[in-house]
Design a protein around this motif. Structure first.
Motif, short mmCIF file in Angstrom:
data_model
loop_
_atom_site.label_atom_id
_atom_site.label_comp_id
_atom_site.label_asym_id
_atom_site.label_seq_id
_atom_site.Cartn_x
_atom_site.Cartn_y
_atom_site.Cartn_z
N UNK A 102 -15.90 -49.07 2.39
CA UNK A 102 -16.31 -50.45 2.13
C UNK A 102 -17.02 -51.06 3.33
N UNK A 103 -16.45 -50.86 4.50
CA UNK A 103 -17.09 -51.40 5.71
C UNK A 103 -18.43 -50.70 5.99
N UNK A 104 -18.47 -49.38 5.70
CA UNK A 104 -19.71 -48.62 5.91
C UNK A 104 -20.82 -49.18 5.02
N UNK A 105 -20.48 -49.44 3.77
CA UNK A 105 -21.49 -49.94 2.84
C UNK A 105 -21.97 -51.33 3.23
N UNK A 106 -21.13 -52.09 3.95
CA UNK A 106 -21.53 -53.45 4.33
C UNK A 106 -22.48 -53.44 5.53
N UNK A 107 -22.70 -52.27 6.14
CA UNK A 107 -23.57 -52.18 7.31
C UNK A 107 -25.03 -52.02 6.87
N UNK A 108 -25.94 -52.47 7.74
CA UNK A 108 -27.36 -52.29 7.43
C UNK A 108 -27.70 -50.81 7.54
N UNK A 109 -28.80 -50.43 6.88
CA UNK A 109 -29.23 -49.03 6.96
C UNK A 109 -29.52 -48.63 8.41
N UNK A 110 -30.11 -49.55 9.19
CA UNK A 110 -30.42 -49.18 10.58
C UNK A 110 -29.14 -48.95 11.37
N UNK A 111 -28.10 -49.73 11.10
CA UNK A 111 -26.83 -49.51 11.80
C UNK A 111 -26.22 -48.17 11.38
N UNK A 112 -26.34 -47.86 10.09
CA UNK A 112 -25.82 -46.58 9.60
C UNK A 112 -26.57 -45.41 10.26
N UNK A 113 -27.89 -45.58 10.40
CA UNK A 113 -28.70 -44.51 11.01
C UNK A 113 -28.30 -44.27 12.46
#
Ligand SMILES: Cc1cc2nc3c(=O)[nH]c(=O)nc-3n(C[C@H](O)[C@H](O)[C@H](O)COP(=O)(O)O)c2cc1C
Length: 192
Positions: A102-113
């Motif tokens: 859930x927290x991962x999905x709430x992050x922006x794509x750039x933060x995930x990258x």
């Protein structure tokens, strides 16, 4: 207010209203390293509930390894614009993978990258590697959804003590210490 979690929610909300801070919810998390030294760093506070205080990180970072070795942990906050200090001590527990997702999905794509591109706390050979590693991750994952890496998740700090300090220019700070020794919260005032 006799429940420190309710009081914390109230203070956090107050601190968020018209906050002058760029990073609204940065909190200092202190762990104990393998030599017994305290190690502090800021993270983003994600949520609070009766279960505790949640932040996210790499589970195999320096802090993650320290928590695995010794889950006793502290969280310290200073909100200058409202004059509040909060000190929490407790035990860190891993959040569930569903909560981490859930927290991962709430992050922006750039933060995930960025998270995917790096191994937090590992040595970096050169500053230019910041860009090259990110580019490699970006190219490898072009147009694809980015899955949460197994080594990224979160911790919930189950508190045993929470101290609220209301700063006063007179230095007559109000210090309210709440403790839970297994039978519910008790409250004690402390001298400034
Ligand atoms: C304002 C601010 C917010 C940060 N938020 C996080 C965060 O939520 N999670 C995280 O792992 N690191 C965060 N960092 C980076 C940490 O301070 C730290 O550099 C990193 O977690 C590595 O710490 P470690 O080597 O002790 O594990 C943040 C830094 C700052 C200054």
């Amino acid at each position: 207010m006799d429940n420190p979690i309710s009081k914390f929610k109230h203070w956090w909300q107050e601190a968020l209203v018209e906050s002058p801070l760029q990073q609204h919810s940065a909190v200092c998390i202190s762990t104990i390293d393998e030599h017994g030294f305290p190690a502090g760093r800021f993270v983003d506070l994600k949520s609070v509930s009766d279960d505790g205080f949640v932040f996210c990180s790499y589970l195999d970072s320096a802090k993650g390894q320290q928590i695995a070795h010794n889950p006793k942990i502290a969280m310290t906050i200073w909100w200058d614009h409202v004059g509040y200090q909060v000190r929490v001590i407790g035990t860190a527990q891993l959040i569930t993978t569903a909560q981490a997702d859930g927290f991962w999905q709430s992050r922006s794509r750039s933060a995930q990258l960025v998270t995917t591109a790096f191994a937090q706390s590992a040595p970096l050979a050169a500053e230019r590697d910041l860009v090259t590693k990110l580019q490699q991750a970006s190219t490898g994952l072009a147009d694809q959804a980015i899955a949460r890496p197994d080594n990224w998740g979160g911790y919930c700090i189950k508190p045993v003590a929470i101290e609220f300090l209301t700063f006063r220019d007179s230095r007559l700070h109000l210090r309210e210490l709440f403790k839970d020794q297994g039978e519910g919260w008790t409250k004690q005032l402390l001298q400034p």
